[in-house]
Design a protein around this motif. Structure first.
Motif, PDB file in Angstrom:
ATOM      1  N   PHE A 135       0.743  -1.090  -0.058  1.00 25.92           N
ATOM      2  CA  PHE A 135       0.070  -0.138   0.154  1.00 25.92           C
ATOM      3  C   PHE A 135       0.749   1.322  -0.003  1.00 25.92           C
ATOM      4  O   PHE A 135       0.692   2.256  -0.509  1.00 25.92           O
ATOM      5  CB  PHE A 135      -0.899  -0.052   1.286  1.00 25.92           C
ATOM      6  CG  PHE A 135      -1.856   0.806   1.017  1.00 25.92           C
ATOM      7  CD1 PHE A 135      -3.100   0.844   0.175  1.00 25.92           C
ATOM      8  CD2 PHE A 135      -2.117   1.819   2.172  1.00 25.92           C
ATOM      9  CE1 PHE A 135      -4.288   1.817   0.446  1.00 25.92           C
ATOM     10  CE2 PHE A 135      -2.901   2.935   2.047  1.00 25.92           C
ATOM     11  CZ  PHE A 135      -4.120   2.811   1.266  1.00 25.92           C
ATOM     12  N   ARG A 136       1.998   1.099   0.848  1.00 23.01           N
ATOM     13  CA  ARG A 136       2.929   2.284   0.837  1.00 23.01           C
ATOM     14  C   ARG A 136       4.198   2.066   0.314  1.00 23.01           C
ATOM     15  O   ARG A 136       4.863   1.132   0.928  1.00 23.01           O
ATOM     16  CB  ARG A 136       2.989   2.779   2.335  1.00 23.01           C
ATOM     17  CG  ARG A 136       1.540   3.473   2.961  1.00 23.01           C
ATOM     18  CD  ARG A 136       2.157   3.831   4.260  1.00 23.01           C
ATOM     19  NE  ARG A 136       2.520   2.768   5.162  1.00 23.01           N
ATOM     20  CZ  ARG A 136       3.639   3.041   5.887  1.00 23.01           C
ATOM     21  NH1 ARG A 136       4.308   4.247   5.993  1.00 23.01           N
ATOM     22  NH2 ARG A 136       4.410   2.130   6.569  1.00 23.01           N
ATOM     23  N   ALA A 137       4.793   2.673  -0.431  1.00 22.97           N
ATOM     24  CA  ALA A 137       6.123   2.683  -1.073  1.00 22.97           C
ATOM     25  C   ALA A 137       7.333   2.463   0.072  1.00 22.97           C
ATOM     26  O   ALA A 137       8.143   1.680   0.059  1.00 22.97           O
ATOM     27  CB  ALA A 137       6.591   3.424  -2.070  1.00 22.97           C
ATOM     28  N   ARG A 157       6.699  -7.189  -3.801  1.00 23.33           N
ATOM     29  CA  ARG A 157       6.212  -6.704  -5.322  1.00 23.33           C
ATOM     30  C   ARG A 157       6.251  -5.497  -5.191  1.00 23.33           C
ATOM     31  O   ARG A 157       6.326  -4.502  -4.478  1.00 23.33           O
ATOM     32  CB  ARG A 157       4.616  -7.476  -5.533  1.00 23.33           C
ATOM     33  CG  ARG A 157       4.789  -8.889  -5.879  1.00 23.33           C
ATOM     34  CD  ARG A 157       3.487  -9.412  -6.516  1.00 23.33           C
ATOM     35  NE  ARG A 157       4.040 -10.633  -7.124  1.00 23.33           N
ATOM     36  CZ  ARG A 157       3.276 -11.326  -7.785  1.00 23.33           C
ATOM     37  NH1 ARG A 157       2.245 -10.757  -8.758  1.00 23.33           N
ATOM     38  NH2 ARG A 157       3.292 -12.677  -8.166  1.00 23.33           N
ATOM     39  N   GLU A 158       5.918  -4.798  -6.341  1.00 28.16           N
ATOM     40  CA  GLU A 158       5.657  -3.331  -6.419  1.00 28.16           C
ATOM     41  C   GLU A 158       4.628  -2.723  -5.772  1.00 28.16           C
ATOM     42  O   GLU A 158       3.513  -3.472  -5.429  1.00 28.16           O
ATOM     43  CB  GLU A 158       5.685  -2.902  -7.822  1.00 28.16           C
ATOM     44  CG  GLU A 158       4.412  -3.142  -8.637  1.00 28.16           C
ATOM     45  CD  GLU A 158       3.874  -4.835  -9.114  1.00 28.16           C
ATOM     46  OE1 GLU A 158       5.038  -5.507  -8.830  1.00 28.16           O
ATOM     47  OE2 GLU A 158       3.179  -4.915  -9.468  1.00 28.16           O
ATOM     48  N   ARG A 159       4.613  -1.578  -5.507  1.00 26.83           N
ATOM     49  CA  ARG A 159       3.407  -0.871  -4.889  1.00 26.83           C
ATOM     50  C   ARG A 159       2.293  -0.934  -5.638  1.00 26.83           C
ATOM     51  O   ARG A 159       2.061  -1.008  -6.848  1.00 26.83           O
ATOM     52  CB  ARG A 159       3.783   0.634  -4.840  1.00 26.83           C
ATOM     53  CG  ARG A 159       2.712   1.491  -3.908  1.00 26.83           C
ATOM     54  CD  ARG A 159       3.121   2.882  -4.018  1.00 26.83           C
ATOM     55  NE  ARG A 159       2.228   3.466  -3.243  1.00 26.83           N
ATOM     56  CZ  ARG A 159       1.193   4.098  -3.718  1.00 26.83           C
ATOM     57  NH1 ARG A 159       1.194   4.166  -5.154  1.00 26.83           N
ATOM     58  NH2 ARG A 159       0.166   4.713  -3.131  1.00 26.83           N
ATOM     59  N   SER A 165      -0.613 -11.894  -3.262  1.00 25.11           N
ATOM     60  CA  SER A 165       0.160 -12.432  -4.130  1.00 25.11           C
ATOM     61  C   SER A 165       1.570 -12.503  -3.790  1.00 25.11           C
ATOM     62  O   SER A 165       2.362 -13.392  -3.918  1.00 25.11           O
ATOM     63  CB  SER A 165       0.108 -11.769  -5.642  1.00 25.11           C
ATOM     64  OG  SER A 165       0.773 -10.374  -5.604  1.00 25.11           O
ATOM     65  N   VAL A 166       1.862 -11.745  -2.992  1.00 26.44           N
ATOM     66  CA  VAL A 166       3.321 -11.540  -1.994  1.00 26.44           C
ATOM     67  C   VAL A 166       3.241 -12.763  -1.193  1.00 26.44           C
ATOM     68  O   VAL A 166       4.033 -13.568  -1.148  1.00 26.44           O
ATOM     69  CB  VAL A 166       3.436 -10.314  -1.282  1.00 26.44           C
ATOM     70  CG1 VAL A 166       4.754 -10.327  -0.558  1.00 26.44           C
ATOM     71  CG2 VAL A 166       3.496  -8.974  -2.331  1.00 26.44           C
ATOM     72  N   CYS A 167       2.109 -12.939  -0.362  1.00 27.97           N
ATOM     73  CA  CYS A 167       2.159 -14.260   0.418  1.00 27.97           C
ATOM     74  C   CYS A 167       2.576 -15.479  -0.534  1.00 27.97           C
ATOM     75  O   CYS A 167       3.165 -16.426   0.129  1.00 27.97           O
ATOM     76  CB  CYS A 167       0.962 -14.145   1.098  1.00 27.97           C
ATOM     77  SG  CYS A 167       0.417 -12.939   2.116  1.00 27.97           S
ATOM     78  N   ILE A 184       5.761 -12.494   7.792  1.00 31.46           N
ATOM     79  CA  ILE A 184       5.056 -11.611   6.672  1.00 31.46           C
ATOM     80  C   ILE A 184       4.522 -10.456   7.262  1.00 31.46           C
ATOM     81  O   ILE A 184       3.692 -10.392   8.343  1.00 31.46           O
ATOM     82  CB  ILE A 184       4.087 -12.449   5.954  1.00 31.46           C
ATOM     83  CG1 ILE A 184       4.567 -13.697   5.378  1.00 31.46           C
ATOM     84  CG2 ILE A 184       3.348 -11.495   4.760  1.00 31.46           C
ATOM     85  CD1 ILE A 184       3.391 -14.486   4.384  1.00 31.46           C
ATOM     86  N   ASP A 185       5.052  -9.169   6.663  1.00 36.90           N
ATOM     87  CA  ASP A 185       4.642  -7.795   7.230  1.00 36.90           C
ATOM     88  C   ASP A 185       3.441  -7.269   6.207  1.00 36.90           C
ATOM     89  O   ASP A 185       3.382  -7.643   4.921  1.00 36.90           O
ATOM     90  CB  ASP A 185       5.588  -6.828   6.826  1.00 36.90           C
ATOM     91  CG  ASP A 185       5.416  -5.571   7.728  1.00 36.90           C
ATOM     92  OD1 ASP A 185       4.905  -5.388   8.566  1.00 36.90           O
ATOM     93  OD2 ASP A 185       6.025  -4.596   7.246  1.00 36.90           O
ATOM     94  N   THR A 186       2.251  -7.058   6.818  1.00 40.60           N
ATOM     95  CA  THR A 186       0.883  -6.439   6.241  1.00 40.60           C
ATOM     96  C   THR A 186       0.804  -4.949   6.359  1.00 40.60           C
ATOM     97  O   THR A 186       1.424  -4.334   7.273  1.00 40.60           O
ATOM     98  CB  THR A 186      -0.091  -7.164   6.485  1.00 40.60           C
ATOM     99  OG1 THR A 186      -0.353  -6.823   7.952  1.00 40.60           O
ATOM    100  CG2 THR A 186       0.211  -8.853   6.280  1.00 40.60           C
ATOM    101  N   ALA A 187       0.017  -4.473   5.495  1.00 40.99           N
ATOM    102  CA  ALA A 187      -0.211  -3.048   5.769  1.00 40.99           C
ATOM    103  C   ALA A 187      -1.226  -2.850   6.651  1.00 40.99           C
ATOM    104  O   ALA A 187      -2.018  -3.707   7.197  1.00 40.99           O
ATOM    105  CB  ALA A 187      -1.005  -2.624   4.327  1.00 40.99           C
TER     106      ALA A 187
END
Ligand code: GDP
Length: 296
Positions: A135-137, A157-159, A165-167, A184-187
């Motif tokens: 969500f945040r770059a 993955r990209e912003r 999909s990252v998971c 795994i870090d999440t938003a």
């Protein structure tokens, strides 16, 4: 500095607040018990725990003739430790496993993931970080910095990419490499919101489905948010069915009790506590040490 020392340093303000109760008049009278119960409530211990603990201590004091501040403080620390013992748990020893970190912005998710990656690496465990905060770059960059610092690879993955999909990506890699610990870090958002919960529900669902290793969902919560933290925790728990808690920023708060109040209310273990920004400032939760640091 030892582990207990930095915990004690972190919770010094809480201890000072309790010291006032114990040394105010010196008399163990009605006022004393009321002050003690108030202080436990003010420390965010929760009304239920505060009342139970005060009642039990009062009975014990009468039964055993406890009078001095020292005796009473010892008895309080022991009684609290018995309460806190339910929350003791260390899941990071249990590998292979995948741990998903959720929580609002600023709670300390990224820092916690970075610290844990550093510890895993130092212990010789293979570790991968998943950066699912697309969500945040800035979040991805911050995670990369922690990855470099700890020597652990970050899969992201990209912003704007789908966090789920990252998971997938990081679990694929972990399976291929036989990685022991996947973090795994999440938003987050500024507050809990329906949008955040929907996003996280999907992330959790996909991860639990995809993973061939046990998955734990951990709420990272800032101790200084006080009672509001309890409401947050309830929302996250009802949406995501949490497995445990990490309570950060216990340094510099006189209200460390929120850790225990949430744990008690939601019946969740405390996996780690954060007592500072350094890598050594993330500790396992030890009930007796915590009780002593809080009141002793
Ligand atoms: P996130 O948005 O949940 O990923 O939160 P961050 O990991 O970016 O942390 C937000 C801020 O809190 C950063 O400045 C961290 O250094 C700080 N922080 C995290 N844990 C602790 C802690 O246990 N104690 C203190 N004092 N600061 C912390």
């Amino acid at each position: 500095m030892g582990m207990f020392d930095s915990l004690k340093r972190g919770l010094a303000r809480s201890r000072e607040a309790f010291a006032e109760v114990f040394y105010m008049g010196g008399e163990v009278d009605e006022d004393f018990w009321e002050d003690l119960e108030d202080r436990l409530v003010m420390g965010d211990m929760g009304a239920e725990v505060a009342m139970q603990v005060t009642d039990d201590l009062r009975e014990q004091a009468a039964r055993e003739g406890l009078r001095s501040a020292r005796q009473l403080r010892d008895a309080l620390a022991k009684r609290l430790a018995a309460e806190f013992a339910k929350a003791e748990c260390d899941p990071f020893e249990d590998v292979p496993s995948c741990v998903l970190f959720v929580g609002i912005n600023g709670a300390g998710k990224t820092t916690t993931v970075g610290k844990l990656a550093g510890v895993a690496k130092a212990e010789g465990k293979s570790c991968l970080i998943g950066g699912a905060d697309t969500f945040r770059a800035a979040a991805i960059e911050q995670l990369e910095v922690w990855g470099q610092r700890s020597g652990v690879e970050v899969v992201t993955r990209e912003r704007g990419a789908d966090p789920a999909s990252v998971c997938y990506d990081v679990l694929d890699r972990a399976e291929k490499d036989g990685t022991q610990l996947v973090l795994i870090d999440t938003a987050g958002r500024l507050h809990t919101s329906p949008e955040l919960m929907r996003e996280l529900e999907k992330v959790v669902r996909v991860t639990r489905k995809r993973a061939s290793i046990p998955v734990r969902v951990v709420l990272v919560i800032d101790a200084t948010t006080g009672q509001n933290g309890l409401n947050q925790a309830k929302e996250f728990n009802s949406a995501l069915d949490l497995d445990g808690l990490i309570v950060t920023k216990l340094d510099g708060t006189a209200k460390g009790g929120i850790a225990v109040a949430i744990s008690h209310d939601l019946n969740l273990p405390i996996y780690r506590i954060g007592v500072g920004e350094g890598i050594d400032d993330l500790q396992t939760f030890d009930a007796m040490d915590f009780a002593r640091a809080l009141v002793g």
